[in-house]
Structure formats: C-alpha cells, structure tokens
Scaffold this motif. Structure first.
Motif, PDB file in Angstrom:
ATOM      1  N   PHE A 121       3.336   5.251  10.422  1.00  0.00           N
ATOM      2  CA  PHE A 121       3.596   3.648  10.228  1.00  0.00           C
ATOM      3  C   PHE A 121       3.828   3.186   8.759  1.00  0.00           C
ATOM      4  O   PHE A 121       4.325   2.345   8.687  1.00  0.00           O
ATOM      5  CB  PHE A 121       2.105   3.010  10.994  1.00  0.00           C
ATOM      6  CG  PHE A 121       2.072   2.966  12.357  1.00  0.00           C
ATOM      7  CD1 PHE A 121       2.778   2.258  12.978  1.00  0.00           C
ATOM      8  CD2 PHE A 121       1.091   3.773  12.890  1.00  0.00           C
ATOM      9  CE1 PHE A 121       2.741   1.898  14.479  1.00  0.00           C
ATOM     10  CE2 PHE A 121       0.958   4.082  14.338  1.00  0.00           C
ATOM     11  CZ  PHE A 121       1.682   3.111  15.099  1.00  0.00           C
ATOM     12  N   GLY A 122       3.463   4.198   8.058  1.00  0.00           N
ATOM     13  CA  GLY A 122       3.511   3.649   6.412  1.00  0.00           C
ATOM     14  C   GLY A 122       2.156   3.054   6.108  1.00  0.00           C
ATOM     15  O   GLY A 122       1.182   2.527   6.995  1.00  0.00           O
ATOM     16  N   THR A 123       1.869   3.202   5.006  1.00  0.00           N
ATOM     17  CA  THR A 123       0.644   2.939   4.426  1.00  0.00           C
ATOM     18  C   THR A 123       0.346   1.418   4.701  1.00  0.00           C
ATOM     19  O   THR A 123      -0.869   0.866   4.936  1.00  0.00           O
ATOM     20  CB  THR A 123       0.476   2.813   3.087  1.00  0.00           C
ATOM     21  OG1 THR A 123       0.752   4.265   2.599  1.00  0.00           O
ATOM     22  CG2 THR A 123      -0.920   2.526   2.441  1.00  0.00           C
ATOM     23  N   LYS A 124       1.070   0.269   4.537  1.00  0.00           N
ATOM     24  CA  LYS A 124       0.849  -1.132   4.535  1.00  0.00           C
ATOM     25  C   LYS A 124       0.550  -1.288   6.000  1.00  0.00           C
ATOM     26  O   LYS A 124      -0.325  -1.905   6.565  1.00  0.00           O
ATOM     27  CB  LYS A 124       1.938  -1.799   4.009  1.00  0.00           C
ATOM     28  CG  LYS A 124       2.016  -3.247   4.364  1.00  0.00           C
ATOM     29  CD  LYS A 124       3.204  -4.271   4.182  1.00  0.00           C
ATOM     30  CE  LYS A 124       3.241  -5.489   4.632  1.00  0.00           C
ATOM     31  NZ  LYS A 124       4.287  -6.422   4.266  1.00  0.00           N
ATOM     32  N   TRP A 125       1.424  -0.702   7.178  1.00  0.00           N
ATOM     33  CA  TRP A 125       1.218  -0.983   8.329  1.00  0.00           C
ATOM     34  C   TRP A 125       0.237  -0.369   8.862  1.00  0.00           C
ATOM     35  O   TRP A 125      -0.325  -0.850  10.012  1.00  0.00           O
ATOM     36  CB  TRP A 125       2.612  -0.555   9.098  1.00  0.00           C
ATOM     37  CG  TRP A 125       3.843  -1.549   8.657  1.00  0.00           C
ATOM     38  CD1 TRP A 125       5.000  -1.170   7.724  1.00  0.00           C
ATOM     39  CD2 TRP A 125       4.008  -2.849   8.800  1.00  0.00           C
ATOM     40  NE1 TRP A 125       5.776  -2.317   7.526  1.00  0.00           N
ATOM     41  CE2 TRP A 125       5.157  -3.184   8.141  1.00  0.00           C
ATOM     42  CE3 TRP A 125       3.209  -3.970   9.759  1.00  0.00           C
ATOM     43  CZ2 TRP A 125       5.627  -4.743   8.378  1.00  0.00           C
ATOM     44  CZ3 TRP A 125       3.873  -5.265   9.708  1.00  0.00           C
ATOM     45  CH2 TRP A 125       5.030  -5.604   8.943  1.00  0.00           C
ATOM     46  N   THR A 126      -0.370   0.629   8.589  1.00  0.00           N
ATOM     47  CA  THR A 126      -1.603   1.091   8.791  1.00  0.00           C
ATOM     48  C   THR A 126      -2.766   0.386   8.603  1.00  0.00           C
ATOM     49  O   THR A 126      -3.767   0.108   9.481  1.00  0.00           O
ATOM     50  CB  THR A 126      -1.641   2.682   8.314  1.00  0.00           C
ATOM     51  OG1 THR A 126      -0.588   3.536   8.711  1.00  0.00           O
ATOM     52  CG2 THR A 126      -3.022   3.123   8.740  1.00  0.00           C
ATOM     53  N   LEU A 293       1.445 -10.845   1.983  1.00  0.00           N
ATOM     54  CA  LEU A 293       1.325 -10.757   0.617  1.00  0.00           C
ATOM     55  C   LEU A 293       1.185  -9.183   0.166  1.00  0.00           C
ATOM     56  O   LEU A 293       1.206  -9.305  -0.964  1.00  0.00           O
ATOM     57  CB  LEU A 293      -0.271 -11.414   0.409  1.00  0.00           C
ATOM     58  CG  LEU A 293      -0.154 -12.812   0.825  1.00  0.00           C
ATOM     59  CD1 LEU A 293      -1.432 -13.472   0.056  1.00  0.00           C
ATOM     60  CD2 LEU A 293       0.705 -13.791  -0.086  1.00  0.00           C
ATOM     61  N   CYS A 294       1.102  -8.438   1.067  1.00  0.00           N
ATOM     62  CA  CYS A 294       0.982  -7.092   0.556  1.00  0.00           C
ATOM     63  C   CYS A 294       2.378  -6.380   0.560  1.00  0.00           C
ATOM     64  O   CYS A 294       2.869  -6.358   1.655  1.00  0.00           O
ATOM     65  CB  CYS A 294       0.277  -6.209   1.277  1.00  0.00           C
ATOM     66  SG  CYS A 294      -1.665  -6.581   1.072  1.00  0.00           S
ATOM     67  N   GLY A 295       2.826  -5.896  -0.556  1.00  0.00           N
ATOM     68  CA  GLY A 295       4.164  -5.271  -0.573  1.00  0.00           C
ATOM     69  C   GLY A 295       4.072  -3.825   0.057  1.00  0.00           C
ATOM     70  O   GLY A 295       2.925  -3.490   0.164  1.00  0.00           O
ATOM     71  N   SER A 296       5.273  -3.186   0.194  1.00  0.00           N
ATOM     72  CA  SER A 296       5.134  -1.755   0.400  1.00  0.00           C
ATOM     73  C   SER A 296       4.699  -0.792  -0.558  1.00  0.00           C
ATOM     74  O   SER A 296       4.918  -1.114  -1.597  1.00  0.00           O
ATOM     75  CB  SER A 296       6.566  -1.246   1.223  1.00  0.00           C
ATOM     76  OG  SER A 296       6.476  -0.029   1.458  1.00  0.00           O
ATOM     77  N   ALA A 297       4.014   0.152  -0.236  1.00  0.00           N
ATOM     78  CA  ALA A 297       3.502   1.087  -1.118  1.00  0.00           C
ATOM     79  C   ALA A 297       4.718   2.040  -1.593  1.00  0.00           C
ATOM     80  O   ALA A 297       4.734   2.750  -2.753  1.00  0.00           O
ATOM     81  CB  ALA A 297       2.367   2.116  -0.589  1.00  0.00           C
TER      82      ALA A 297
END
Length: 566
Positions: A121-126, A293-297
């Motif tokens: 999923f990726g860090t942000k989507w997790t 508000l959280c961008g992708s890591a």
C-alpha cells in the motif's frame, strides 16, 4: 487586395506576433534563478514540517478516541446494573474479554504481514488504512453486539503494528527529506546518493521529539469522556472501595474486591450516542488529516523500487535483520517499552491510584501521566548536544527507582491524603516513558539510515512491543510483587544489553546486515533504461537472473560503523 500586398501583410502580422510571444516567454530581466530555487526548496521544507505535524496530530486524535472509548466501554460494562438493564442476558463481560483478547493476541502474528502490507500500500496509505480501522472500532459501539465488537477488536489488533511501523518509518523519512531539501546544493543530494552517515541525525531527533510531544497528549484527550460525561454517574469511593482490603504491593490481580456497581445512575442512550458521535467525528478528522495533509514518504519510482525486490524477500527480510547484533541487544528495551506503558495504564492506575483515591480520580491520574510525558518528550532534544545514551539510560534509572519504591509501598484503601504522592509518581513515570519511547525511535533512525530498511526495523520494534503487551495481558492475575519483579528484571536486562551494544559499537565490532536485493522490473520502461542499454542489456539480464535465485542470502558486514561493505 493584390496577392503580393497580402503576403507582405501576413508576414508583418506574423513577425509582430512572434515579437509579442518572445516578450511573454522570454527570460525576465528581474528573474533570479538562485532566489527562485531557494524559495522552491523553502516551500518543500515547509511541506515536510506540515507532513510531520499532520501525522503527529492524526496519531494523537486516533489514540485519544481509541483509549477514551475503550476505557468508557469497560467501565460501563463492568457495572452489573448497566448490564442487566441495558442488555439483559447478552453476557457483556464475556464479550469484553474477547474484545481484549482480540486486541492483544492478534498482533502476535503481525511480523508475518506488516512489511508486505507497508510495501504493497505504501507508507502513507498504510497509515490511512489503520486510522480507518480505528474509526471502524468506534462505529461498532453504536450497536454493541458480539458480531460488531469482537470483529472490530480483531481488526484493531491486525492494524496496531502496521500503524506504528508506518508512523515510525514516515517520521524518519520526513527527517531525511528535510535534510535533502535543506542541503539541495550538495553533490550527493543532486546525484541522489546516500547521505553521509549521521548527516540526518539532528533532523531525526527534532522530528521524533515533535511526534512524541503531540502523541502523548492523547492520554490527556482520552480522559475527556470520563471527565465531562462518565464522572457524573460514578459512585464515590466509600461505595466502590467498600470491599477492597489491600492496595499497592499487597494487591493481587486487578483490584480484587472492587464493587460490582460503580454507576450511581445509568446514562441515557441518547447521551451515549452523542459522546460516541463526537469520538467518531474525531476519528474521521484524523482520517482526513492523513489523507489530505500528509504527503507521500517516497517518490513514485522509489515505491516501485521498494516493491519490486520480490514479495518473498519482503517477507524474509525482517527475520534476517534480526541477525544484526544491534537489534538483538535492543530487543530487551523493545520488550520493556511494551511493559511499562501498559503497567501504568492498568496496574499502577488501578491497584495504586483507584484503590487509594477512587474511580472518580482515575482520569486525573492519567492526565498527570500524559501531560508529563508530552512535556518531557522535549528532553530528547538534549541528544543534539549530549551523547545518545543519556536519555535512554536516564529514563531507565528513573523507572528503576520508581519500581523499587512501588515494591515497598502498600497504601491503604481510601487513603485520599496520598493523592499528591500518587500524582507525582504518575508524572515521574511519564517522564521516564517519554525518554524511553523518544530515545528508542531516535536511536533506530540513527542506526538504520538506509530508507530501504526502515520499515523492516520499525516493524521489528513494534512487533516485540506488541508481544510485551500480550505478555502483560497474560500476567494480569499475578500478585503485584511478581509483576514489579518481572518489570525490574526486564528493565535491568534492557539497560545492560544496551550498554553492551554501545560498547561493541565503540570498539567497531562488525555487524551483519542482509544485502538488499536489486529491484526486478517485469517491463522495461523509460524510467529504467540506461544510455548504453544496448551494450549492457544481456549482462544486466544475466545479473538479475543470478540475483533472483539468491536475492538476499548474502550479507553486508560494515567494517567501519556501517560505512563499508564486504
């Protein structure tokens, strides 16, 4: 008009248009490329700070809702009158036991799926998925039944380790991105090479400190339902503690003899729905903060590279990282970190706090703990000037002194004059917890700066922490002296093991790290083509074929504190 005159007029109009276009798109006389570049990277740095604050506040809101709702639910379901009047023969006590079991037992297997989940999923989507599961737990309390409460509790248990592992990875990655944007003129940043060892340490210290300052506020916010709603319905201590004989170190289990009726009057269902709706709105706000508000890591191509090493390798790498002696020496600290937070919320709060001051003072005791932990998280900034060992060892020494004192102290039930001492102990324990939690996260970010490894490292940390919390859940029926003895043993082992690790690092003892497999892309896209791809294609195919057979069997053994490889 004659054809010749028409051609001349068309050429003049076209020439005039080209001149006007050149005035528009040409270089402006006042344009300063260096100044614009500075403004661009300043905006990037502000974006990173925004990401850290949004993730920290979202985690604070999520755990405020989760802890507050769970505490209110357990108190209401404990009352015999509430169970009989509201739910008759539904056996709420049995449901609550299964809810706690689902929350505490399910994370035991989290090491098997957490790295795969984060890479997929990726860090942000997790993070977003985990916050959504916490919101699902809140929504299940609108209709309290076995098939709503227990599955949502199991889902919480599934999400705990991925949530914390992705959060730790996200904050550390933001520190690295801030370093890149602050030093964009450096050659290694422009060439996208690994930063020099220790270059990001200061940013890791600051960002992890900001995160834990915000997160520990969740222990304060979680008491709002208790303060403004539930305390209006709770009996005074002379009723709830009438059957309690022993407190503190003489107690056994979880507050033996506590009265089965703790509610003076039953709250109306409408009022309960209003409280749960406020908590649901807070959980939904946390979801929106992570989403908007959280961008992708990581960049898009970076996430593709992280995912393309093969799912089998992703599954194996957390186990292979545990061969590193640095992680093995830190395992006792990971375990103690899980012990201490559940000890203060359960054993200390009930067998010392509630047993002495009554249930109506439970919220104030946890507020003292949360406020102290949030404030004292800023003490981790001393790692910018002092050696990194000091915060962890200072927190361990403080907790050891408190545990020895608790081992020798048995306050009497309803002894209200002991309140100042209990609040002081809660505040000092919060200081030790802040140094412990912040220090471990900073230390892991310093030791493992490779962005390809961070999700594995934080997964290992929070999995061992979840195992420790499961152990505390199992020992809830032991005498208090046995619990305090186990806590002291774990703390002494953790401090000694950590000191030994730092000594080995000072002696430059080589440590083993599993070699990270190269990304294997099924299709050749323009992103991965090299300039001399025609000449090297056959060699690359052979190399990738060899790597695919043994992708992560070889080890990296850095000779000079992680700088060199075999």
């Amino acid at each position: 008009m004659r054809p010749k005159q028409q051609r001349v007029r068309c050429w003049a109009l076209r020439h005039r248009g080209l001149l006007q276009l050149d005035d528009i798109v040409g270089a402006h006389t006042d344009y300063n490329e260096e100044e614009e570049e500075q403004k661009y990277f300043r905006r990037k740095r502000l974006g990173v700070v925004k990401n850290v604050l949004a993730a920290s506040l979202a985690a604070m809101l999520t755990y405020s809702v989760y802890l507050g709702l769970l505490q209110m639910q357990l108190i209401l379901h404990y009352d015999e009158t509430y169970r009989e009047v509201k739910y008759s023969n539904m056996e709420l006590e049995d449901i609550d036991r299964k809810v706690l079991m689902g929350i505490n037992v399910t994370p035991v297997v989290a090491l098997l799926y957490t790295p795969v989940l984060i890479r997929f999923f990726g860090t942000k989507w997790t993070m977003f998925l985990a916050v959504g599961i916490y919101a699902l737990f809140v929504s299940s309390n609108y209709w309290e039944r076995y098939f709503t409460l227990v599955p949502s509790a199991v889902a919480i248990g599934v999400a705990i380790v991925p949530f914390w592992a992705s959060l730790g990875n996200y904050i550390t990655r933001m520190a690295q991105k801030y370093y890149e944007y602050a030093n964009y003129k450096e050659e290694h940043v422009q060439e996208q090479r690994q930063a020099p060892r220790g270059a990001c340490s200061a940013y890791i210290v600051v960002f992890q400190t900001i995160f834990y300052i915000c997160f520990h506020l969740s222990f304060i916010c979680a008491q709002m339902p208790m303060l403004f709603f539930l305390n209006n319905y709770i009996y005074q201590l002379n009723h709830t503690l009438s059957g309690v004989k022993h407190c503190g170190t003489l107690s056994h289990g979880m507050l033996t003899g506590f009265n089965k009726t703790v509610l003076d009057s039953l709250p109306r269902s409408v009022n309960l729905i209003m409280v749960e709706s406020v908590l649901m709105a807070a959980a939904f706000l946390a979801m929106l903060m992570v989403l908007l508000l959280c961008g992708s890591a990581y960049g898009t191509t970076e996430e593709i590279d992280l995912r393309s090493i093969g799912w089998g390798n992703i599954f194996q790498l957390p186990f292979k990282h545990m061969r590193d002696y640095r992680l093995r020496h830190l395992l006792p600290f990971f375990i103690y970190s899980g012990f201490e937070v559940l000890f203060v919320c359960n054993d200390f709060s009930l067998n010392y706090g509630v047993c002495t001051l009554g249930l109506e003072k439970l919220a104030y005791l946890l507020i003292a703990y949360g406020f102290s932990a949030s404030t004292c998280s800023s003490l981790a900034l001393c790692m910018l000037r002092l050696r990194r060992q000091y915060p962890l060892l200072a927190g361990a020494l403080l907790h050891a002194a408190i545990l020895v004192m608790l081992f020798c102290w048995a306050p009497k039930p309803q002894q209200v004059e002991q309140a100042p001492l209990l609040y002081t102990i809660a505040a000092l324990w919060g200081m030790g917890s802040a140094l412990n939690k912040t220090g471990i996260s900073i230390l892991l970010g310093m030791l493992y700066e490779d962005k390809e490894r961070q999700d594995f490292i934080f997964t290992i940390y929070h999995w061992w922490q979840a195992l420790a919390i499961f152990t505390v859940y199992l020992w809830s029926g032991l005498p208090m002296k046995a619990k305090l003895s186990l806590m002291l043993l774990a703390l002494g082992l953790a401090a000694g093991s950590y000191i030994w690790m730092e000594r080995r690092l000072a002696q430059r003892v080589a440590f083993r790290l599993p070699r990270m497999p190269r990304p294997r892309h099924r299709a050749s896209g323009y992103r991965y083509l090299e300039e001399d791809s025609d000449e090297t294609n056959s060699e690359d195919e052979g190399t990738s074929r060899d790597n695919s057979q043994h992708p992560a069997e070889e080890d990296e053994t850095p000779r000079d504190d992680g700088e060199q490889r075999n």
